[in-house]
Scaffold this active site. Structure first.
Site, mmCIF file in Angstrom:
data_model
loop_
_atom_site.group_PDB
_atom_site.id
_atom_site.type_symbol
_atom_site.label_atom_id
_atom_site.label_comp_id
_atom_site.label_asym_id
_atom_site.label_seq_id
_atom_site.Cartn_x
_atom_site.Cartn_y
_atom_site.Cartn_z
ATOM 1 N N GLU A 1 27.676 -8.385 -4.325
ATOM 2 C CA GLU A 1 26.553 -8.209 -3.405
ATOM 3 C C GLU A 1 26.677 -8.933 -2.064
ATOM 4 O OE1 GLU A 1 22.048 -7.602 -4.486
ATOM 5 O OE2 GLU A 1 23.806 -6.519 -5.143
ATOM 6 N N HIS B 1 22.204 5.064 -17.270
ATOM 7 C CA HIS B 1 21.122 5.283 -16.309
ATOM 8 C C HIS B 1 20.395 6.597 -16.540
ATOM 9 C CE1 HIS B 1 23.948 2.404 -14.593
ATOM 10 N NE2 HIS B 1 22.870 1.815 -14.141
ATOM 11 N N GLU C 1 0.820 -1.209 0.000
ATOM 12 C CA GLU C 1 0.000 0.000 0.000
ATOM 13 C C GLU C 1 0.858 1.265 0.000
ATOM 14 O OE1 GLU C 1 -0.446 -2.591 1.946
ATOM 15 O OE2 GLU C 1 -2.550 -3.218 1.829
#
Ligand code: GLN
Ligand code: ZN
Length: 751
Positions: free
Chosen positions: A601, A691, A16
C-alpha cells in the site's frame, strides 16, 4: 497571504452522500432526492470554505462516485456496453461504476484501482476504438454556476488530460497518443464554455507528474499543454500537482505558460530543493501545498513558516499562495463530531474543517497564534514510553535475522509437522454470521458479560474446528470470531492507539474507512490472541495456525504519527507483535500466520524511492517480528493483492516459511515471476476467489492446481482460498472448502 484548497470531502459532514446513494441504489429515494442531498453537501462545503476566507475554492470537486469516471463521462468516453443498457444518464454512470444486473441486462463494473498512494480508489476508464471523444457533459459548468449562485466564486477543478490519459485503459488498437489531440480539443471547448459563463480560474490536476516519467512522457505532457494553453479562452490556469514532487517534469512544467503552479511540500521530498536549485518563473503564482491533506495532525506553524521563509527567497511574497498538499478528500470532515475524545487529545488534530482554520491562521500569523501552536509540539500527554524507546534503541542487527536459514528450517518443519504434500489450509477468518457480530456488539455495549462473550466465541471456535476436521483440512484456524477488523482489533489491544467515532475517509464510491490513530509509543498491554488460539488447539489434535496482523499493515491502515519517524513507529509495533508471536509459540502454537495484507500500500510512487523510503525498513520490521522463534515453528504470511511481481526479492526476504496470496484473479502470471526470481518461500496461491459467492467445482480447482503445478515445485505448494472467508455465507464456504480438499486429494493421488 492568499489561500487555496485543492478539494473538500464530498461524502458530507455526516456521510450524507453515502446514506442517500445507498437508498437510491435500493430504490428507496428518487434521483431528484439524491440530487438534493448532493446539492446540500456542495453548498455546505462551499460556504464553509468561504467563511474561512479561502481565496481559491474548488468547484466540481464533488462526485457521485469518482472524479476520473466523471471526466470520462464528460467527454463521452463510455464503453458501448453501458450505453446499450438504455438507462438514464446517472444510472448509466452508476452501471459503469458498480455494474448492472436487472431487466435491461447484465454487465460488470469497470475496474477500480488505487488512486496513487492513497486508500482512495478510482474507476479505470476504458477507451474503445470507436469511442468518439466529445464534450457531452456539463458537470463542471453547472457546478461552477451553482457556486456562483451562492455567491462563491470558484476555481473549477478538472482532472488534467495527461493524468486522465495515463490512467485510461485502451482496450482496442488505439493508444493515448492517438487520441490526445482530440481530447485536448474538447477540453478547450470546455474552457471556452466556462469562460463564457464568467469563470476566471481553472485548476487542472496532474498528479501523474509525481511518478517516474520517461522523456517521452514529458514530451507528451508538453505537447498536450502547449495545445491546451493556446485554447484557454482567457482563463487563468492553475496546474496542480500532489502526492509527491515533480522532479522529472519540473523544468517542463515551469517552462509552460501556466498562470499558477501547485506543488506539494509535504510529501514532495524534493520540492523545496527543486525550487531552490532550478528557480521559479517570475510572473507565476506558486500554490505551496503545506497543509497535509492526508494526515490528521495539527500543522506545526513554526515548521511551515520556516519552509515559507525559504520559499520566499525564491518567489516574491505576493505570488505565494498557501495551500493544502492534496485534496482534503483524504481526511475526515470535522473534529466537531468527536464527542468522546478528551480535549487533551483533540487539540492535536485537524480534520478538513480545522485545516481551513490552520490556513487562515498561517496566512496571517500572529506571535500569539504561533506561540499557542508551538505548545502543541512539546511532549504530548501519554505519548512517550521510555521502556518502548529503550527497547527500540536496543534492537541489534542480529534481531532482524532468523536462524537457521530457510532451507534448514524447511527440512526440519517438514519432519516435525508431518503434513501431506499440497497441504490444505484457509487464510484465517470464517463467515462472520449475524450471531457472531451480535455477540461482539452486545459485549461492547455491556449487554452481556465477558464470560458470556467468551463462552459464545468458544462455542463458535469449537464448531469451526469440528467443521475443518470434518472437511479434512490439514492446518486449521480458530476463525477470528473475536475480530471486527484485522487492524482495529490489534489497535484496541495495544497501548498508544486512539480511536474516533466519526473520522470517516472515503475509500471508494460511497464506502468509507475509519483508520485508528497512532497516538503514542506502541506496546502490548497483555497477550492478545493467545487464549483464543490455545482454546482452538485444545479442541483438536491437528495443527492450529495462530493468526496475527503484521506491523506494516497495522501502520499502513492507521493514521501515522508525525512526531517520530515511520520507521521508529513500525519497529515499536513490530516488537509488540513479536511478543505475541513468542507467546503463541510458548503456548504450543507451532504455526503462526502474520498477515501483511497492506504491505504494498505505501510503496512510494517512484521506483527509485522504493527501497530507501520504504522497503528498507518495512521488510526488516517484518523479520523482527518472527526472528525469535524456533526452527520448528512455521511462519506464514498472507498478502491480498498479487501485484507484487516487481518486489518479489523483497517479499522473499521477509523470510517467512510460507506465503499465501491472492492469485485466482490474475492469471497466475505471478507464478512465472516467482520462478524467475528463484523464490524460496513455500507458496499458497489462492485457488479460488473469495470475493464472490460462487462455489468452484472440483474439476475447476483441479484444473487450477494443475496449472499452478506447472510453474511451482510440488514440495513448496499449499492449497488454500485467496483470502479470509469472513464476508462469505456459511453454505458456499462449506461447499467450496469441501471441493478444495477433494481437489488436493485428487492431485496427491495423481502423484
Ligand atoms: N487473516 C485475515 C482473514 O482471514 C486476512 C484478511 C486479509 O487479508 N484482508 O480475514
Ligand atoms: Zn487477503
Amino acid at each position: 497571504m492568499k489561500m487555496s484548497v485543492i478539494g473538500f470531502p464530498r461524502i458530507g459532514r455526516n456521510r450524507e452522500l453515502k446514506f442517500a446513494s445507498e437508498k437510491f441504489f435500493r430504490g428507496e429515494i428518487s434521483e431528484t432526492e439524491l440530487q438534493d442531498v448532493a446539492r446540500e453537501i456542495r453548498e455546505l462545503n462551499l460556504t464553509t470554505q468561504k467563511h474561512a476566507g479561502i481565496d481559491l475554492i474548488a468547484s466540481n470537486d464533488f462526485s457521485f462516485y469518482d472524479n476520473v469516471l466523471d471526466t470520462a463521462f464528460l467527454f463521452n468516453i463510455v464503453p458501448q456496453r453501458y450505453k446499450d443498457l438504455g438507462l438514464s444518464q446517472l444510472q448509466t454512470y452508476f452501471a459503469a461504476a458498480r455494474g448492472y444486473q436487472g431487466e435491461k441486462g447484465n454487465v460488470k463494473a469497470l475496474a477500480m484501482k488505487k488512486w496513487f498512494n492513497t486508500n482512495y480508489h478510482y474507476i479505470v476508464p476504458e477507451f474503445e476504438d470507436d469511442t468518439k471523444i466529445e464534450l457531452i457533459g456539463s458537470k463542471p459548468l453547472s457546478e461552477y454556476l451553482e457556486a456562483k449562485d451562492l455567491d462563491v466564486e470558484t476555481k473549477v477543478q478538472l482532472i488534467g488530460p495527461f493524468t486522465f490519459l495515463k490512467l485510461t485503459k485502451f482496450v482496442g488498437s488505439k493508444k493515448a497518443e492517438d487520441v490526445a489531440e482530440a481530447l485536448v480539443e474538447e477540453y478547450g471547448k470546455l474552457f471556452s464554455k466556462l469562460s463564457n459563463a464568467g469563470a476566471s480560474f481553472v485548476q487542472v490536476d496532474e498528479p501523474y507528474l509525481v511518478r517516474d516519467l520517461s522523456s517521452e512522457d514529458i514530451s507528451f505532457f508538453t505537447k498536450i499543454y502547449t495545445q491546451l494553453l493556446s485554447k484557454r479562452s482567457g482563463l487563468k490556469v492553475l496546474l496542480q500537482t500532489y502526492f509527491g514532487d515533480i522532479r522529472d517534469a519540473y523544468e517542463a512544467v515551469t517552462a509552460l505558460d501556466f498562470d499558477a503552479i501547485g506543488l506539494d511540500f509535504v510529501e514532495g521530498i524534493k520540492t523545496l530543493s527543486l525550487l531552490k536549485s532550478k528557480g521559479f518563473p517570475k510572473e507565476k503564482i506558486l500554490v505551496a501545498g503545506l497543509i497535509n491533506g492526508k494526515n490528521i495532525w495539527k500543522n506545526s506553524y513554526a515548521k511551515t513558516n520556516s519552509v515559507l521563509d525559504e520559499i520566499k527567497t525564491v518567489v516574491d511574497e505576493e505570488r505565494v499562495y498557501l495551500g493544502t498538499s492534496c485534496s482534503l478528500l483524504h481526511v475526515p470532515y470535522t473534529l466537531a463530531s468527536e464527542t468522546k475524545l478528551p480535549e487533551d487529545y483533540k487539540k492535536h488534530f485537524a480534520f478538513a474543517e480545522e485545516k481551513l482554520v490552520e490556513l487562515q491562521e498561517l496566512s496571517d500569523l500572529t506571535d500569539e497564534k504561533l506561540a499557542a501552536n508551538q505548545v502543541l509540539f512539546e511532549k504530548r500527554v501519554d505519548s512517550v514510553d521510555e521502556k518502548v524507546r529503550a527497547r527500540v534503541a536496543g534492537i541489534k542487527d542480529a534481531d532482524y535475522t532468523r536462524l537457521p536459514v530457510f532451507e534448514e528450517r524447511e527440512a526440519i518443519q517438514k519432519k516435525v509437522l508431518g503434513l501431506p504434500n499440497f497441504p490444505t489450509t484457509t487464510i484465517g477468518s470464517f463467515p462472520q454470521t449475524a450471531d457472531v457480530r451480535k455477540n461482539r456488539s452486545d459485549f461492547r455495549k455491556g449487554e452481556i458479560s465477558k464470560d458470556e462473550y467468551v463462552k459464545f466465541n468458544q462455542k463458535k471456535i469449537e464448531e469451526c474446528i469440528r467443521l475443518q476436521e470434518e472437511l479434512g483440512l490439514d492446518v486449521l484456524v480458530h476463525g477470528e470470531f473475536e475480530r471486527n477488523d484485522m487492524v482495529e482489533y490489534f489497535g484496541e489491544h495495544l497501548s498508544g492507539y486512539v480511536f474516533t467515532e466519526k473520522a470517516w475517509v472515503l475509500s471508494y464510491g460511497t464506502r468509507c474507512v475509519k483508520p485508528p490513530i497512532i497516538w503514542g509509543d506502541v506496546s502490548r498491554k497483555e497477550a492478545i490472541t493467545v487464549e483464543w488460539s490455545k482454546f482452538a488447539k485444545s479442541c483438536t489434535d491437528k495443527p492450529v495456525k495462530g493468526m496475527l496482523t503484521g506491523p506494516v499493515t497495522i501502520l499502513n491502515w492507521s493514521f501515522p504519527r508525525e512526531d517520530i519517524t515511520i520507521k521508529e513507529s513500525v519497529l515499536q509495533i513490530a516488537l509488540a507483535i513479536r511478543d505475541e508471536v513468542l507467546d503463541l509459540e510458548a503456548n504450543g502454537i507451532n504455526i503462526i500466520q502474520i498477515d501483511e495484507a497492506a504491505l504494498r500500500e505505501k510503496l512510494p510512487l517512484r521506483k527509485s524511492d522504493w527501497y530507501s523510503e520504504y522497503l528498507d525498513f518495512a521488510i526488516p520490521a517484518f523479520r523482527l517480528v518472527h526472528s525469535g522463534v524456533k526452527a520448528e515453528t512455521q511462519i506464514h504470511t498472507h498478502m491480498c493483492y498479487s501485484e507484487f511481481t516487481d518486489i518479489i526479492p523483497a517479499i522473499d526476504s521477509m523470510d517467512a516459511d510460507v506465503i499465501t496470496f491472492e492469485a485466482s484473479r490474475s492469471d497466475l502470471q505471478i507464478l512465472d515471476a516467482l520462478k524467475e526470481n528463484h523464490f524460496k518461500t513455500e507458496v499458497g496461491p489462492g485457488v479460488y476467489d473469495i470475493h464472490s459467492p460462487r462455489v468452484p467445482s472440483v474439476e475447476e480447482l483441479v484444473g487450477q492446481l494443475t496449472k499452478i503445478r506447472e510453474k511451482t515445485e510440488d514440495s513448496k505448494l499449499w492449497v488454500n482460498p485467496d483470502c479470509g472467508l469472513k464476508t462469505r455465507g456459511v453454505e458456499e464456504t462449506v461447499k467450496s472448502l469441501r471441493n478444495l480438499v477433494e481437489a488436493a486429494k485428487i492431485i496427491r493421488a495423481k502423484n
